[in-house]
Design a protein around this motif. Structure first.
Motif: not given
Lengths: 443, 443
Positions: A222-243
């Motif tokens: 959990h710790a290693l995968e979340s720390y090495t996960a793609i940075p949130y600002h590279q994840r696509t798509p940006r949601p049209q609605n925050p929900i």
């Protein structure tokens, strides 16, 4: 403020490449863009990366003996009828006695469901849901590990962890075997997040050695995968609605704090907690580490180890786990996750060698003069040492898998996009085949 | 399990003295105590210390430009009529325009209240509450800093911070001047905690230099006070019902993570953020640090700097803060808090020199060969350097206070037990007099 705005957005452009997590580098700001124009950037494609992250987490209560408070909690909530969910093993432990004592003392009405399946399936979820529907419950209490908590989420609310690993007490995710596909998968929604996770370290002393080891490796991944996960600002798509911003949104400055702190605790207490069940300090700390890593991955996500673990445990036919009292073949979750970790992190290291090196350092490797090119090797060697020390099986071959099974394992991984898209680099089917092949024998 | 239980509780007794935070050392376990006896320890006196802690925190969303999402949030919540609260200054800034744009674009019905008083009083709270009562609001949006957020809490819900300091977006506490006593005080309840704190770093570029400095010192004191607060397992009494466990419960392993991480960010970005308003990376990081310290102190509490700050700002008659557009005498909150910090931490250091040294180290002091006896001096010197660098006034004498005022300042501190009981050592009236006397001149 046009001149000031220009400077600000030029600065944003510059720092977008730095560690602050600002997404500006992925957009092109012209010289004269205004703040309101920025705010109105609503013409987005499916390629537009996200620019924000959220932190959410269940309330957590921690203390030795804190089980005694749970009856009052339900009275405080105004609960009229509580579903108490557990499995046959935990149902026979002192924790269950302590829970029932507290409920009875405070005159809470409840019904017990003790048929939770270790490693739940869609069918076992359905059984729990039917139980929930047959009664008029207005609150739910899960007494047990990840399987119990996830089953309880499928039929809704409170959580009460007994193993240090799942982190399920903090997340809005429930994992089960989807029988038609012979693969584990998950359902995720913010409303699945428990109201309160009660963490009572007194109960961890009843965990058998191998349960402590495998659940500890679940924390580690959990710790290693979340720390090495793609940075949130590279994840696509940006949601049209925050929900629609997913709970698994990629690594971010808040999840990083939780994930790295979990790694620090693992370095100090993991082995002690496994080797000595009566080392209450070590087992308490591992319990806390599972909460920390749970908040980390609950907000950032996991990726390949977890994505590949689902077919590994879902398709198993013959492996019988020692220390687990079950009537079906089982690769315990933590084992199915860590078994591919050496191959996975060697594969992902080139995407962000600094983070992989840092993680290895937090786990105890000497990274003083380490080269970036060696990040994968160093982290992998560190993981193998932990795995050997804790007597982890030598690869998926020991669960009965042969090279012929790899196409099916790959096919079982492909639908796990909910998590595999969070890996820091994309994977082809050939990549996945290679990762399973390398995981046949680990050492 | 009597033999096993004996070993476990003997171990608990041993580790109670160690860093794990287990409260066992404060109880005496005989050789034959059973687990169920432990669970039933309900005969408690007012001297019985607590044995558990809770972690709760508002959801947080962070991202440059994320203001544009707020309209959708209210639609998603099903809000029919939203109270938008702000003050005259923030109400004229681009953030307000961005908020209103989003609300209008998503057809949210709202009314604006822009009469929030900087450093609110019971009377200004009452005015906001009356506004809330006159309309049928089902949701509240605070657009501004701590004063706006606290006023909005007094008349309930959402939060939207614009200064890096308050942490009010994460806590269930609202602070105001209680006019009859001429002292600041706070109301605290879990239900005051906002649903979501939206942190948009684009808006911090509009903060004047001194606002950035003082709000940064508020972050610094939140982090230092929560990290040095009495440990949760030494706080008395243990609540008979978990609903009465205070939000300010003393330092604990989770609040420690937040507080120390905030100190690390302060070391790296505080000065940069103050000196250059257009250093968006530094101002973003300070904004995050205020959130982190907010979660830390929201679960651990603050103590003497905050307790003593309330009469300092509540009784002021003549000090006019530069960079604050107000029509009344004002010692900005962060200034009123940090001004006693050197005296306070010199006083508290002997209670836990290791933590005070560690905090000094995180803020940049060289503590390699530091002696425990020097902890207070080293932390105090470090603080004075930050204060001088940031041009903080040289003591409360500069706000017009004289030695003759000290008895009144002490009298104004005594009722602030909500926070002062969280100091790591108790204070006599003489102690408080000494702390105010030492704070007359800081350098």
């Amino acid at each position: 403020m046009s001149s000031k705005a220009r400077k600000v957005f030029s600065l944003m452009h510059d720092i977008g490449r730095a560690a602050c997590g600002c997404p500006a580098h992925s957009q092109s700001f012209g010289g004269g863009i205004s703040a309101s124009a920025l705010h109105k950037m609503t013409t987005m494609s499916s390629e537009t990366p996200d620019y924000a992250f959220e932190m959410a987490c269940s309330n957590i209560r921690f203390g030795p003996g804190v089980t005694q408070e749970v009856g009052m909690d339900f009275i405080n909530l105004g609960a009229k009828q509580v579903a108490v969910m557990t499995d046959k093993t935990v149902g026979g432990l002192p924790i269950m006695e302590a829970v029932l004592d507290s409920l009875q003392k405070h005159h809470v009405n409840f019904e017990i469901f003790d048929k939770v399946r270790v490693e739940p399936t869609d069918e076992s979820f359905q059984e729990a849901i039917s139980f929930a529907r047959e009664n008029q419950f207005d609150a739910f209490l899960a007494v047990g590990g990840g399987s119990v908590m996830d089953t309880c989420k499928a039929a809704n609310l409170y959580a009460f962890p007994t193993t240090a690993g799942t982190g399920s007490e903090t997340t809005g995710v429930a994992i089960f075997d989807y029988t038609p596909l012979k693969a584990k998968t998950g359902i995720a929604h913010r409303s699945l997040r428990p109201l309160l996770g009660i963490v009572d370290p007194l109960h961890t002393v009843h965990m058998p050695t191998q349960v402590a080891a495998y659940s500890g490796f679940d924390v580690l991944c959990h710790a290693l995968e979340s720390y090495t996960a793609i940075p949130y600002h590279q994840r696509t798509p940006r949601p049209q609605n925050p929900i629609n911003r997913p709970a698994y949104q990629g690594s971010n400055p808040i999840s990083d704090i939780w994930s790295t702190h979990a790694l620090r605790i693992l370095k100090k207490y993991f082995k002690r907690a496994v080797y000595d069940p009566e080392d209450l300090e070590a087992r308490s700390q591992m319990h806390l580490a599972s909460v920390f890593a749970g908040v980390g991955f609950g907000n950032a996500g996991v990726h390949l180890c977890h994505g590949m673990s689902y077919p590994i445990s879902g398709m198993v036919k013959k492996h019988q786990a020692s220390d687990y009292q079950v009537d079906h073949p089982l690769v315990p979750h933590g084992l199915s996750v860590v078994i591919t970790a050496p191959a996975v992190f060697e594969f992902t290291a080139p995407s962000n060698p600094e983070r992989h090196l840092e993680a290895a350092g937090l786990l105890g490797a000497d990274v003083t003069n380490a080269k970036k090119d060696d990040a994968g090797l160093i982290l992998t060697d560190t993981l193998k040492t932990y795995m050997q020390d804790m007597k982890v099986e030598n690869g998926i071959a020991e669960f009965g898998y042969k090279s012929d099974d790899i196409p099916a394992l790959v096919k079982g991984t492909l639908p796990q996009k909910r998590v595999t898209v969070l890996a820091p680099k994309p994977q082809t089917e050939e990549d996945l085949s290679m990762l399973f092949e390398k995981s046949m024998r680990v050492y």
